[in-house]
Design an enzyme around this catalytic site. Sequence first.
Site, mmCIF file in Angstrom:
data_model
loop_
_atom_site.group_PDB
_atom_site.id
_atom_site.type_symbol
_atom_site.label_atom_id
_atom_site.label_comp_id
_atom_site.label_asym_id
_atom_site.label_seq_id
_atom_site.Cartn_x
_atom_site.Cartn_y
_atom_site.Cartn_z
ATOM 1 N N TYR A 252 23.251 0.073 96.383
ATOM 2 C CA TYR A 252 23.179 -1.496 95.596
ATOM 3 C C TYR A 252 23.626 -2.599 96.623
ATOM 4 O O TYR A 252 23.054 -3.334 96.748
ATOM 5 C CB TYR A 252 24.546 -1.400 94.667
ATOM 6 C CG TYR A 252 24.856 -2.888 94.225
ATOM 7 C CD1 TYR A 252 23.971 -3.365 93.497
ATOM 8 C CD2 TYR A 252 26.219 -3.284 94.588
ATOM 9 C CE1 TYR A 252 24.330 -4.896 92.871
ATOM 10 C CE2 TYR A 252 26.461 -4.599 94.208
ATOM 11 C CZ TYR A 252 25.424 -5.517 93.460
ATOM 12 O OH TYR A 252 25.951 -6.591 92.844
ATOM 13 N N TRP B 128 33.185 -9.129 91.922
ATOM 14 C CA TRP B 128 34.224 -8.412 90.669
ATOM 15 C C TRP B 128 33.800 -9.243 89.518
ATOM 16 O O TRP B 128 34.952 -9.805 88.951
ATOM 17 C CB TRP B 128 35.577 -8.282 91.031
ATOM 18 C CG TRP B 128 36.105 -7.333 92.135
ATOM 19 C CD1 TRP B 128 35.117 -6.883 93.260
ATOM 20 C CD2 TRP B 128 37.122 -6.501 92.419
ATOM 21 N NE1 TRP B 128 35.694 -5.962 94.047
ATOM 22 C CE2 TRP B 128 36.977 -6.008 93.462
ATOM 23 C CE3 TRP B 128 38.549 -6.592 91.753
ATOM 24 C CZ2 TRP B 128 38.007 -5.155 94.088
ATOM 25 C CZ3 TRP B 128 39.487 -5.878 92.215
ATOM 26 C CH2 TRP B 128 39.193 -5.032 93.254
#
Length: 296
Positions: free
Chosen positions: A125, A150
């Site tokens: 990723y 996040w």
Amino acid sequence: MSLLVFGAAGQLGRELAGMTSGRKLPAVLLARAEADIGDRRAVMAAVEKARPAVVVNAAAYTKVDKAEDEPAQAFRENRDGPALLAEICAAHGLPLIHVSTDYVFDGTKPAPYVETDPVAPLGVYGASKEAGEQAVRARLDRHVILRTAWVYGIHGNNFLKTMINLARSRESWGVVADQRGNPTATEDLAAAILAVAARAAEGTAGWGTYHFAGTGMATWHDFACEIVAAQAPVTGRTPDVRAITTAEYPTKAQRPANSCLDSGHFESVFGMKARPWRERTRDVVAALLAAAKREA
Ligand SMILES: NC(=O)c1ccc[n+]([C@@H]2O[C@H](COP(=O)([O-])OP(=O)(O)OC[C@H]3O[C@@H](n4cnc5c(N)ncnc54)[C@H](OP(=O)(O)O)[C@@H]3O)[C@@H](O)[C@H]2O)c1
């Protein structure tokens, strides 16, 4: 300032949809079914029809663990799609705001990362997102790459919603306490994108790469405890969230131990910063629980 946003069905895309309509900003927001960022004809047609001042890429492959088994798809969506968007923006003289990730770093730096720190992604990723950044830089001068971290909000799937769901059904569970970062609310990220877009439309954006993330540092365990504390007064549920180590919670993809981002450069150029993550977490938990109550 008119915007064309790709990836409109994701967490960030949906927040941008709400914010642009709330502020009555002209914006065309397209989900994958309406325009796949890997489809040249679809992207060209969207740009020519919308005639925007600024293009925003909120589309991405974001499944960090699954990417280890699907590298071709991750690179198609995170490198080739942004490359195509940048190429088409260059051909039309348009600026592009592209969103990237803290997972371009390996987490070995003890302090928060600044934009000039060397990248060294640990997994597919992060590597695919890093390749996307490079593809944008190589094709288009008038770009702003925003690295964030996040991400959570009221739309889509995220860690905060997982914790609220666990709090409904479990008395105790473990959350890793040895990875730290900056929980970032989609509302703050969307507001930052609109601030950049306004400057980009005027042609006065400081082009380049920036960090923009929630204010304050957290471990996943800190974040989980805040979420659980925020839901407790409404639900009456007070489960125990245990601190565990990364070694006790093995995942397919390795994650950085420290992916905190220093957002100071963004603040100095664009004059804004995200709200403290604990405050925002409480806002989002309250909004989700209020929505659930209305639906019940
Ligand atoms: N989520 C995080 O914690 C996090 C952390 C750091 C950085 N970021 C970055 O923040 C940005 C926004 O993330 P997010 O949390 O909003 O992600 P998200 O909720 O997973 O949304 C991404 C959206 O992009 C769409 N998409 C994927 N490939 C596409 C394509 N080829 N063409 C058009 N649309 C496509 C997805 O559609 P499908 O559902 O059909 O696949 C999905 O609707 C991304 O750049 C991400 O890398 C996110």
